[in-house]
Design a protein around this motif. Structure first.
Motif, PDB file in Angstrom:
ATOM      1  N   LYS A 196      -8.765  46.858  36.379  1.00 35.56           N
ATOM      2  CA  LYS A 196      -7.780  45.916  36.921  1.00 35.56           C
ATOM      3  C   LYS A 196      -6.416  46.592  37.049  1.00 35.56           C
ATOM      4  O   LYS A 196      -5.379  46.013  36.770  1.00 35.56           O
ATOM      5  N   LYS A 197      -6.441  47.834  37.524  1.00 33.53           N
ATOM      6  CA  LYS A 197      -5.235  48.615  37.736  1.00 33.53           C
ATOM      7  C   LYS A 197      -5.239  49.211  39.138  1.00 33.53           C
ATOM      8  O   LYS A 197      -6.281  49.598  39.651  1.00 33.53           O
ATOM      9  N   CYS A 198      -4.062  49.281  39.727  1.00 34.71           N
ATOM     10  CA  CYS A 198      -3.892  49.965  41.008  1.00 34.71           C
ATOM     11  C   CYS A 198      -3.240  51.314  40.707  1.00 34.71           C
ATOM     12  O   CYS A 198      -2.057  51.365  40.332  1.00 34.71           O
ATOM     13  N   HIS A 224     -12.923  56.343  43.201  1.00 34.81           N
ATOM     14  CA  HIS A 224     -12.274  56.191  41.898  1.00 34.81           C
ATOM     15  C   HIS A 224     -11.150  55.142  41.959  1.00 34.81           C
ATOM     16  O   HIS A 224     -10.888  54.464  40.954  1.00 34.81           O
ATOM     17  N   GLU A 225     -10.498  55.000  43.112  1.00 31.77           N
ATOM     18  CA  GLU A 225      -9.450  53.983  43.231  1.00 31.77           C
ATOM     19  C   GLU A 225     -10.059  52.582  43.259  1.00 31.77           C
ATOM     20  O   GLU A 225      -9.525  51.646  42.663  1.00 31.77           O
ATOM     21  N   TYR A 226     -11.163  52.432  43.959  1.00 29.10           N
ATOM     22  CA  TYR A 226     -11.868  51.148  43.949  1.00 29.10           C
ATOM     23  C   TYR A 226     -12.299  50.795  42.528  1.00 29.10           C
ATOM     24  O   TYR A 226     -12.138  49.654  42.077  1.00 29.10           O
ATOM     25  N   GLU A 227     -12.866  51.765  41.825  1.00 22.44           N
ATOM     26  CA  GLU A 227     -13.364  51.512  40.471  1.00 22.44           C
ATOM     27  C   GLU A 227     -12.232  51.152  39.520  1.00 22.44           C
ATOM     28  O   GLU A 227     -12.403  50.321  38.630  1.00 22.44           O
ATOM     29  N   ALA A 228     -11.065  51.767  39.704  1.00 21.87           N
ATOM     30  CA  ALA A 228      -9.918  51.427  38.863  1.00 21.87           C
ATOM     31  C   ALA A 228      -9.491  49.983  39.090  1.00 21.87           C
ATOM     32  O   ALA A 228      -9.145  49.270  38.145  1.00 21.87           O
ATOM     33  N   HIS A 229      -9.518  49.542  40.342  1.00 22.79           N
ATOM     34  CA  HIS A 229      -9.166  48.149  40.655  1.00 22.79           C
ATOM     35  C   HIS A 229     -10.170  47.174  40.046  1.00 22.79           C
ATOM     36  O   HIS A 229      -9.786  46.117  39.522  1.00 22.79           O
ATOM     37  N   VAL A 230     -11.447  47.532  40.111  1.00 22.88           N
ATOM     38  CA  VAL A 230     -12.508  46.626  39.677  1.00 22.88           C
ATOM     39  C   VAL A 230     -12.700  46.654  38.169  1.00 22.88           C
ATOM     40  O   VAL A 230     -12.774  45.608  37.517  1.00 22.88           O
ATOM     41  N   ARG A 231     -12.785  47.846  37.593  1.00 20.94           N
ATOM     42  CA  ARG A 231     -13.101  47.975  36.168  1.00 20.94           C
ATOM     43  C   ARG A 231     -11.872  47.821  35.276  1.00 20.94           C
ATOM     44  O   ARG A 231     -11.907  47.123  34.268  1.00 20.94           O
ATOM     45  N   THR A 237      -6.609  42.104  44.378  1.00 21.96           N
ATOM     46  CA  THR A 237      -5.991  41.100  43.506  1.00 21.96           C
ATOM     47  C   THR A 237      -6.617  41.068  42.118  1.00 21.96           C
ATOM     48  O   THR A 237      -6.307  40.188  41.312  1.00 21.96           O
ATOM     49  N   GLY A 238      -7.514  42.020  41.846  1.00 13.81           N
ATOM     50  CA  GLY A 238      -8.100  42.123  40.515  1.00 13.81           C
ATOM     51  C   GLY A 238      -9.150  41.084  40.189  1.00 13.81           C
ATOM     52  O   GLY A 238      -9.449  40.847  39.019  1.00 13.81           O
ATOM     53  N   LYS A 239      -9.745  40.455  41.198  1.00 10.37           N
ATOM     54  CA  LYS A 239     -10.714  39.395  40.967  1.00 10.37           C
ATOM     55  C   LYS A 239     -12.146  39.826  41.258  1.00 10.37           C
ATOM     56  O   LYS A 239     -13.068  39.015  41.172  1.00 10.37           O
ATOM     57  N   ALA A 240     -12.345  41.070  41.624  1.00 14.24           N
ATOM     58  CA  ALA A 240     -13.673  41.535  42.020  1.00 14.24           C
ATOM     59  C   ALA A 240     -14.453  42.094  40.834  1.00 14.24           C
ATOM     60  O   ALA A 240     -13.893  42.479  39.807  1.00 14.24           O
ATOM     61  N   ASP A 242      18.110  50.298  35.238  1.00  9.52           N
ATOM     62  CA  ASP A 242      16.766  50.870  35.453  1.00  9.52           C
ATOM     63  C   ASP A 242      15.883  50.711  34.221  1.00  9.52           C
ATOM     64  O   ASP A 242      15.068  51.585  33.895  1.00  9.52           O
ATOM     65  N   ALA A 243      16.046  49.592  33.547  1.00  5.65           N
ATOM     66  CA  ALA A 243      15.274  49.353  32.332  1.00  5.65           C
ATOM     67  C   ALA A 243      13.927  48.712  32.604  1.00  5.65           C
ATOM     68  O   ALA A 243      13.030  48.771  31.772  1.00  5.65           O
ATOM     69  N   VAL A 244      13.787  48.097  33.768  1.00  4.35           N
ATOM     70  CA  VAL A 244      12.520  47.435  34.118  1.00  4.35           C
ATOM     71  C   VAL A 244      11.623  48.420  34.863  1.00  4.35           C
ATOM     72  O   VAL A 244      12.063  49.126  35.777  1.00  4.35           O
ATOM     73  N   TYR A 245      10.361  48.468  34.480  1.00  2.00           N
ATOM     74  CA  TYR A 245       9.414  49.354  35.131  1.00  2.00           C
ATOM     75  C   TYR A 245       8.069  48.650  35.280  1.00  2.00           C
ATOM     76  O   TYR A 245       7.819  47.615  34.652  1.00  2.00           O
ATOM     77  N   THR A 246       7.224  49.185  36.129  1.00  2.32           N
ATOM     78  CA  THR A 246       5.903  48.617  36.334  1.00  2.32           C
ATOM     79  C   THR A 246       4.839  49.558  35.803  1.00  2.32           C
ATOM     80  O   THR A 246       5.031  50.773  35.777  1.00  2.32           O
ATOM     81  N   ALA A 247       3.714  48.997  35.393  1.00  2.60           N
ATOM     82  CA  ALA A 247       2.614  49.815  34.870  1.00  2.60           C
ATOM     83  C   ALA A 247       1.315  49.035  35.032  1.00  2.60           C
ATOM     84  O   ALA A 247       1.311  47.817  35.167  1.00  2.60           O
TER      85      ALA A 247
END
Length: 301
Positions: free
Chosen positions: A233-235, A224-231, A181-184, A296-301
């Motif tokens: 705030k991206k999945c 690296h996936e953990y670090e992306a979530h923590v540092r 949830t990006g809170k760590a 299809d104009a809406v996208y996530t990032a």
């Protein structure tokens, strides 16, 4: 140490049902007894490896093309099971990992595809044969969420007898949830790994000792996936909802206003027939705009 030893329940072979010696084995083990007695041990040892003889039934599941129960000789490689027997991944997806050994099994990567499936080889890389579960994971999966999913199951299964398992699995689940949830923080990441090792060493039974395996192996092979979530705030896989941002491509948006009308947070604005925008401060990341956009104009990032 004396206190911990005394608190362990007796082995069923010494004192089980009604306080009498009780032999407990799974159905697969019992099914092997009759043919071994009938045909002899040497017949059984024709299959498998010298240290892991015989066959093993795996429950092939996940994003693999052909799911089901497969009986294979011990020592067969992951690649043969996943790609030759399982037919590879569905829809041409790229292989990312396989979680093997049941809910408390470890996650292995592409570099382990040629690893022989035997007790010793899997133990060396942090996994196990376990119950024979084999969940194939594709490129679109988040390994942090995978670890959180299996920790949820293991935590619910804890009998609560010993503190390392009862409290440790609960705390690990809380930290994994914070990460997704990006809170760590990075301190949480270090604490998660330390706690996983404590639970592994201190739990009284096999469930507690293997419970941290999904966490430890994903930390080992997908840090690296953990670090992306923590540092950041991206999945990286775009799975963890709270870490996604919803945006509108101005080149695709026709200004129909449907997304704005459907948005429960009134986070979308724009003139008719002009590109709309999403206010990131108001957006509650529900995905309604993505589901309703016809262009299809809406996208996530």
């Amino acid at each position: 140490q004396l206190c911990i030893r005394d608190s362990r329940p007796p082995f069923p072979a010494n004192s089980g049902l009604w306080g009498c010696p009780t032999i407990i084995n799974n159905v697969e083990t019992l099914a092997n007894v009759a043919p071994i007695i009938t045909r002899g041990a040497e017949w059984f040892r024709r299959y498998g490896t010298p240290t892991s003889p015989g066959t093993k039934t795996f429950a092939l599941a996940g994003q693999v093309a052909h799911t089901g129960l497969v009986e294979v000789p011990m020592g067969i490689t992951l690649r043969e099971v996943v790609f030759d027997i399982g037919g590879g991944l569905r829809q041409g997806k790229k292989f990312k990992a396989v979680q093997i050994g049941g809910p408390s099994g470890g996650c292995l990567t592409e570099e382990h595809l040629d690893l022989p499936l035997d007790f010793d080889s899997l133990q060396k890389v942090g996994a196990m044969i376990g119950s024979g579960g084999m969940v194939v994971i594709g490129q679109d999966s988040c390994m942090v969420e995978v670890a959180r999913f299996f920790m949820t199951f293991v935590q619910n299964e804890s009998c609560g007898k010993c503190v390392p398992c009862r409290e440790g699995t609960r705390r690990m689940l809380e930290m994994l949830t914070k990460i997704t949830t990006g809170k760590a923080t990075e301190e949480d990441l270090a604490l998660l790994e330390e706690l996983a090792l404590v639970v592994k060493d201190g739990a009284l039974c096999g469930l507690g000792k293997t419970a941290p395996n999904p966490v430890l192996t994903t930390l080992r092979y997908f840090r690296h996936e953990y670090e992306a979530h923590v540092r950041d705030k991206k999945c990286p896989a775009g799975v963890c909802k709270e870490l996604l941002g919803y945006f509108i491509d101005p080149d695709k948006c026709k200004g129909c206003g449907l997304c704005a009308r459907k948005c429960p947070a009134e986070a979308i604005s724009g003139e008719k027939k002009q590109p709309h925008v999403i206010d990131q401060e108001k957006c509650i990341k529900c995905g309604t705009c993505l589901e309703n956009c016809k262009f299809d104009a809406v996208y996530t990032a």
